[in-house]
Enzyme design. Structure first.
Site, PDB file in Angstrom:
ATOM      1  N   ASP A  74       0.820  -1.214   0.000  1.00  0.00           N
ATOM      2  CA  ASP A  74       0.000   0.000   0.000  1.00  0.00           C
ATOM      3  C   ASP A  74       0.855   1.267   0.000  1.00  0.00           C
ATOM      4  O   ASP A  74       2.082   1.202   0.149  1.00  0.00           O
ATOM      5  CB  ASP A  74      -0.958  -0.004   1.219  1.00  0.00           C
ATOM      6  CG  ASP A  74      -0.249  -0.332   2.533  1.00  0.00           C
ATOM      7  OD1 ASP A  74       0.994  -0.319   2.569  1.00  0.00           O
ATOM      8  OD2 ASP A  74      -0.941  -0.592   3.527  1.00  0.00           O
ATOM      9  N   ASN A 145      -7.226  -1.861  14.518  1.00  0.00           N
ATOM     10  CA  ASN A 145      -8.634  -2.110  14.162  1.00  0.00           C
ATOM     11  C   ASN A 145      -8.781  -3.349  13.285  1.00  0.00           C
ATOM     12  O   ASN A 145      -9.851  -3.603  12.747  1.00  0.00           O
ATOM     13  CB  ASN A 145      -9.216  -0.883  13.441  1.00  0.00           C
ATOM     14  CG  ASN A 145      -8.438  -0.534  12.181  1.00  0.00           C
ATOM     15  OD1 ASN A 145      -7.534  -1.273  11.785  1.00  0.00           O
ATOM     16  ND2 ASN A 145      -8.772   0.568  11.545  1.00  0.00           N
ATOM     17  N   HIS A 147      -7.067  -3.945  10.469  1.00  0.00           N
ATOM     18  CA  HIS A 147      -6.813  -3.782   9.035  1.00  0.00           C
ATOM     19  C   HIS A 147      -5.562  -4.533   8.601  1.00  0.00           C
ATOM     20  O   HIS A 147      -4.637  -4.741   9.373  1.00  0.00           O
ATOM     21  CB  HIS A 147      -6.800  -2.307   8.606  1.00  0.00           C
ATOM     22  CG  HIS A 147      -5.576  -1.519   8.963  1.00  0.00           C
ATOM     23  ND1 HIS A 147      -5.616  -0.162   9.192  1.00  0.00           N
ATOM     24  CD2 HIS A 147      -4.286  -1.868   9.115  1.00  0.00           C
ATOM     25  CE1 HIS A 147      -4.392   0.268   9.451  1.00  0.00           C
ATOM     26  NE2 HIS A 147      -3.580  -0.735   9.411  1.00  0.00           N
ATOM     27  N   GLU A 152      -9.563  -1.539   5.526  1.00  0.00           N
ATOM     28  CA  GLU A 152     -10.106  -1.106   6.814  1.00  0.00           C
ATOM     29  C   GLU A 152     -11.387  -1.878   7.147  1.00  0.00           C
ATOM     30  O   GLU A 152     -11.953  -2.544   6.265  1.00  0.00           O
ATOM     31  CB  GLU A 152     -10.443   0.386   6.728  1.00  0.00           C
ATOM     32  CG  GLU A 152      -9.238   1.290   6.429  1.00  0.00           C
ATOM     33  CD  GLU A 152      -8.383   1.571   7.653  1.00  0.00           C
ATOM     34  OE1 GLU A 152      -8.296   0.724   8.557  1.00  0.00           O
ATOM     35  OE2 GLU A 152      -7.786   2.666   7.699  1.00  0.00           O
TER      36      GLU A 152
END
Ligand code: GLP
Length: 251
Positions: A74, A145, A147, A152
Site C-alpha cells: 500500500d 482495528n 486492518h 479497513e
C-alpha cells in the site's frame, strides 16, 4: 482439519523476525539454486522493521536478492516518493538501499498518481503481480482495528488493488508521524483482500501488548469484514508470527 492462520509465539519480536527472515532467506536461496525468481509481498509500519534489518544482515552474510521481485501492499495517496512518510522512502531506508535487489524488480504503489488515472494504475499493479507469477509470500502487519494493508473495517473482500479511505483509528495512529492528525492523508492505494488471499503463503507479524486484543479477535473463528484480518482464516497457508505480548490473550 488444521485451523488457519496458524500462530507461533516467540519470546521476543527479534526472535519472531529472525524466524520469518530465515524462512524468506531459505525461499530466496532455494529459488536461486533453481535459477528461478521469487515474488515477495512486503509491508510497512513499525512491526516489520526488525525483519528488514535481519534480511539486510543475511545479505551481508552472502544472501543475494538479485532474483527477488517485490510488491508493496500500500501507499498513502497524495504523497510523492520524496515525502519522508511515504512508504517508498520507508522501504528504501529500511531495506532496498542495503540489498542487491535490482531496482526494476521493486514495485510500490505510487501515491502521486492523479485521480483520473488511478483506476488504470491499480489494474496495472494487479497485472504486474500476475505477470511476475503471483506472490509467493506476503508479509503483513495488522492495524489495531484489524486492518491488513489499508483494508479497513468494512472492506469488500472481493476487491483487488484499489483506492480506499483511511479509518479514524488508522488516522489517529499515524498522527504522530505526520505531526498531527490533520496532516495524515485521507486516502491510500492498497492491495485488496482478494490480492492478499491470492498469495501462496501469508505471514503476519504482530508485536506488543497493543496488538494482543486484535490478534485474539482476528484468530477467533468466524470471518467478518469488521475485522479484515479474519479473512486470513480462508487462507490455507497463513501464519501469525507473534511475540509473547501480542500472543498473551491466546488460549
Ligand atoms: C499501517 C500499514 C499497515 C500496517 C499497520 C500497522 O496502517 N498500512 O500495513 O500493518 O500500519 O502498523 P504498525 O506495524 O506500526 O503497528
Amino acid at each position: 482439519m488444521p485451523q488457519f492462520p496458524a500462530h507461533r509465539i516467540f519470546p521476543t519480536p527479534d526472535a519472531a523476525s529472525e524466524a520469518l527472515a530465515a524462512e524468506i532467506g531459505d525461499l530466496v536461496s532455494t529459488r536461486s539454486s533453481e535459477d528461478r525468481s521469487v515474488v515477495l509481498g512486503l509491508a510497512t509500519g513499525s512491526t516489520p522493521i526488525r525483519l528488514y534489518a535481519e534480511l539486510t544482515r543475511l545479505h551481508r552474510e552472502g544472501l543475494s536478492f538479485s532474483n527477488v521481485i517485490t510488491f508493496n501492499l500500500d501507499e498513502y495517496l497524495g504523497l510523492g516518493r520524496d515525502h519522508p512518510e511515504s512508504y517508498w522512502q520507508f522501504m528504501h531506508v529500511r531495506l532496498f538501499d542495503h540489498i542487491d535487489i535490482p531496482p526494476e524488480n521493486i514495485h510500490i504503489p505510487d501515491g502521486g498518481i492523479p485521480d483520473g488515472e488511478l483506476e488504470g494504475y491499480c489494474a496495472g499493479y494487479e497485472e504486474a503481480i500476475s505477470e511476475a507469477g503471483g506472490i509467493d509470500l506476503q508479509v503483513l502487519g495488522i492495524g489495531r482495528n484489524g486492518h491488513i494493508g489499508f483494508n479497513e473495517p468494512g472492506a469488500d473482500p472481493n476487491l483487488p488493488t484499489h483506492v480506499t479511505k483511511l479509518n479514524e483509528v488508522t488516522i489517529g495512529d499515524a498522527a504522530e508521524a505526520f505531526g498531527g492528525a490533520g496532516n495524515v492523508p485521507r486516502r491510500a492505494i492498497t492491495m485488496g483482500v482478494k490480492t492478499i488471499l491470492e498469495a501462496r503463503r501469508v505471514a503476519l507479524l504482530a508485536f506488543g501488548e497493543s496488538k494482543a486484543e486484535i490478534v485474539r479477535l482476528s484468530l477467533s473463528p468466524g470471518v467478518t469484514s469488521q475485522i479484515p484480518a479474519t479473512y486470513l482464516q480462508l487462507h490455507r497457508d497463513s501464519t501469525y508470527f507473534l511475540d509473547q505480548d501480542a500472543g498473551a490473550q491466546l488460549g
